[in-house]
Scaffold this motif. Structure first.
Motif, PDB file in Angstrom:
ATOM      1  N   GLY A 132       0.818  -1.214   0.000  1.00  0.00           N
ATOM      2  CA  GLY A 132       0.000   0.000   0.000  1.00  0.00           C
ATOM      3  C   GLY A 132       0.850   1.262   0.000  1.00  0.00           C
ATOM      4  N   ASP A 133       0.321   2.324  -0.673  1.00  0.00           N
ATOM      5  CA  ASP A 133       0.987   3.634  -0.703  1.00  0.00           C
ATOM      6  C   ASP A 133       0.434   4.492   0.424  1.00  0.00           C
ATOM      7  N   VAL A 134       1.328   5.070   1.204  1.00  0.00           N
ATOM      8  CA  VAL A 134       0.915   5.876   2.343  1.00  0.00           C
ATOM      9  C   VAL A 134       0.932   7.360   1.994  1.00  0.00           C
ATOM     10  N   VAL A 141      -4.411   5.419   2.768  1.00  0.00           N
ATOM     11  CA  VAL A 141      -3.668   4.330   2.152  1.00  0.00           C
ATOM     12  C   VAL A 141      -4.338   3.930   0.847  1.00  0.00           C
ATOM     13  N   GLU A 142      -3.522   3.714  -0.165  1.00  0.00           N
ATOM     14  CA  GLU A 142      -4.014   3.203  -1.449  1.00  0.00           C
ATOM     15  C   GLU A 142      -3.394   1.826  -1.626  1.00  0.00           C
ATOM     16  N   LEU A 143      -4.216   0.778  -1.527  1.00  0.00           N
ATOM     17  CA  LEU A 143      -3.693  -0.592  -1.599  1.00  0.00           C
ATOM     18  C   LEU A 143      -3.427  -1.014  -3.039  1.00  0.00           C
ATOM     19  N   GLY A 144      -2.534  -1.971  -3.204  1.00  0.00           N
ATOM     20  CA  GLY A 144      -2.201  -2.503  -4.519  1.00  0.00           C
ATOM     21  C   GLY A 144      -3.322  -3.331  -5.122  1.00  0.00           C
ATOM     22  N   ARG A 145      -4.228  -3.836  -4.297  1.00  0.00           N
ATOM     23  CA  ARG A 145      -5.413  -4.509  -4.826  1.00  0.00           C
ATOM     24  C   ARG A 145      -6.572  -4.325  -3.859  1.00  0.00           C
ATOM     25  N   GLU A 146      -7.777  -4.581  -4.369  1.00  0.00           N
ATOM     26  CA  GLU A 146      -8.974  -4.370  -3.560  1.00  0.00           C
ATOM     27  C   GLU A 146      -9.137  -5.461  -2.512  1.00  0.00           C
TER      28      GLU A 146
END
Ligand SMILES: Nc1nc2c(ncn2[C@@H]2O[C@H](COP(=O)(O)OP(=O)(O)OP(=O)(O)O)[C@@H](O)[C@H]2O)c(=O)[nH]1
Ligand SMILES: [Mg+2]
Length: 393
Positions: free
Chosen positions: A341-343, A361-366
């Motif tokens: 995840g991107d913080v 946070v933006e996760l790499g997948r749902e």
């Protein structure tokens, strides 16, 4: 082949042993099953059946989480024996996510060690509300009637628990010897009985969300030759019956549950809190993975972005020595999933070890997310943070 069906006669709880490497978690687990088997309530599971992966036997440490079951007079327990070794804390995180209570094993010879503290912190974070302490190796800790060393360790453990919000003064601390109990020494089998009584009385029956739509986070996937793909895990909420339709989020398949078992015993219906194996119709082994979620069709919408309250571990707690800033990309351990995840730290911009911060946070997948869900943040094989989802975007 007909197997005896599971009969629900007592409330079911999930507990487990956690604590520093070599403090005696697996020995204690074996001792518990032995003492209860002698009471006529369950089957003795020897040490080498709990630590059974070949790599584990060779290295003499617990890597994967092992499950055993047993019954006391009032309850049925599924017990996970968690690994103490630092490299395997990620398994401990996913094991702890389903615990209603935990037995913290502390060697009276060594006292608090790094993973003792780390496990207490993670347990708090993933929502384990009740801890009972087994001060193990009490047989070897002090000479004769003198218990000065063990008394000091007990004080230290109570302080640690209080520091993490467990009310260390009221937590039961039981002096035990897993090893001597396994050998059948009556003084120490009595200590295991006392520990079990403490678990029975101190860990309350948790609220189970039986009316909610079914959800299970996949812990393991196996193939049963001739029957198909089986997923295992603890039912987080709801009820599932043989014949029910489910969807597997992550694998994006919808299917039917054609078999249901708990500890090798078939069951017609499983409910929140049960540790189960689900046989899925027509699902290829390699489409389902640990971390996928099996749920009632349409009941959850997975997402990528969330806001969370996060505690960044201090260096003393085994965390980072340097701050993190926006753009940091660690792994997020959510239920049984492990996702990058991107913080984004927003205006705060940096977070130092020991800080409590809000992050997006933006996760790499749902993955299925909801407010209140706990998670751990790890990087390069160590835990660097622990958080709770506050909003899903
Ligand atoms: N004297 C004494 N030794 C013990 C006791 N319990 C365990 N041991 C010894 O401590 C060592 C470690 O025991 P384990 O049960 O493998 O420890 P563990 O906590 O499961 O270790 P990991 O799973 O690798 O974290 C073994 O050599 C045991 O025989 C005890 O009550 N008394
Ligand atoms: Mg072990």
């Amino acid at each position: 082949m007909s197997k005896t069906a599971y009969v629900r006669t007592k409330p079911h709880l999930n507990i487990g042993t956690m604590g520093h490497v070599d403090h005696g978690k697996t020995t204690l687990t074996a001792a518990i099953t032995k003492v209860l088997a002698e009471r006529g309530a369950g089957t003795f599971v020897p040490f080498d059946r709990i630590d059974r992966a070949p790599e584990e036997a060779a290295r003499g440490i617990t890597i994967n989480i092992a499950h055993v079951e047993y019954e006391t007079d009032t309850r049925h327990y599924a017990h996970v024996d968690m690994p103490g070794h630092a490299d395997y804390v990620k398994n401990m995180v996913t094991g702890a996510a389903q615990l209603d209570g935990a037995i913290l094993v502390v060697s009276a010879l060594d006292g608090i060690m790094p993973q003792t503290s780390e496990h207490v912190l993670l347990a708090r974070q993933v929502g384990v509300d009740h801890i009972v302490v087994a001060l193990n190796k009490a047989d070897a800790a002090d000479d004769g009637e003198d218990t000065v060393l063990t008394d000091l360790v007990e004080l230290e453990v109570r302080e640690l628990l209080t520091a993490h919000g467990y009310g260390g003064d009221s937590v039961p601390v039981v002096r035990v010897s897993g090893l001597r109990a396994l050998e059948g020494d009556p003084r120490w089998t009595a200590s295991i009985e006392a520990l079990l009584d403490a678990v029975d009385t101190y860990v309350p029956m948790p609220e189970r969300y039986l009316d909610a739509p079914f959800l299970l986070s996949v812990e393991n996937v196996l193939t049963i030759t001739g029957r198909g793909t089986v997923v295992t895990g603890a039912v987080e909420r709801g009820v599932i019956r043989v014949g029910d339709r489910v969807e597997v989020l992550g694998a994006d398949v919808e299917t039917v549950v054609t078999g249901l078992e708990t500890f090798g015993k078939p069951m017609a219906e499983a409910q929140a809190g049960d540790n189960v194996a689900l046989l899925l119709r027509g699902v290829a082994r390699d489409t389902v993975r640990r971390g996928h979620v099996v749920a009632a069709p349409g009941s959850v919408v997975p997402s990528r972005r969330f806001t969370a309250q996060v505690y960044v571990l201090s260096a003393k707690e085994g965390g980072r020595t340097t701050p993190v800033s926006s753009g940091y990309r660690p792994q997020f351990y959510i239920r049984t999933a492990d996702v990058v995840g991107d913080v984004d730290l927003g205006e705060a911009a940096v977070a130092r070890p020991g800080d409590r911060v809000t992050m997006t946070v933006e996760l790499g997948r749902e993955v299925p997310l909801e407010p209140g869900l706990g998670f751990a943040i790890r990087e390069g094989g160590r835990t660097v943070g622990a958080g709770t989802v506050t909003a899903v975007r």
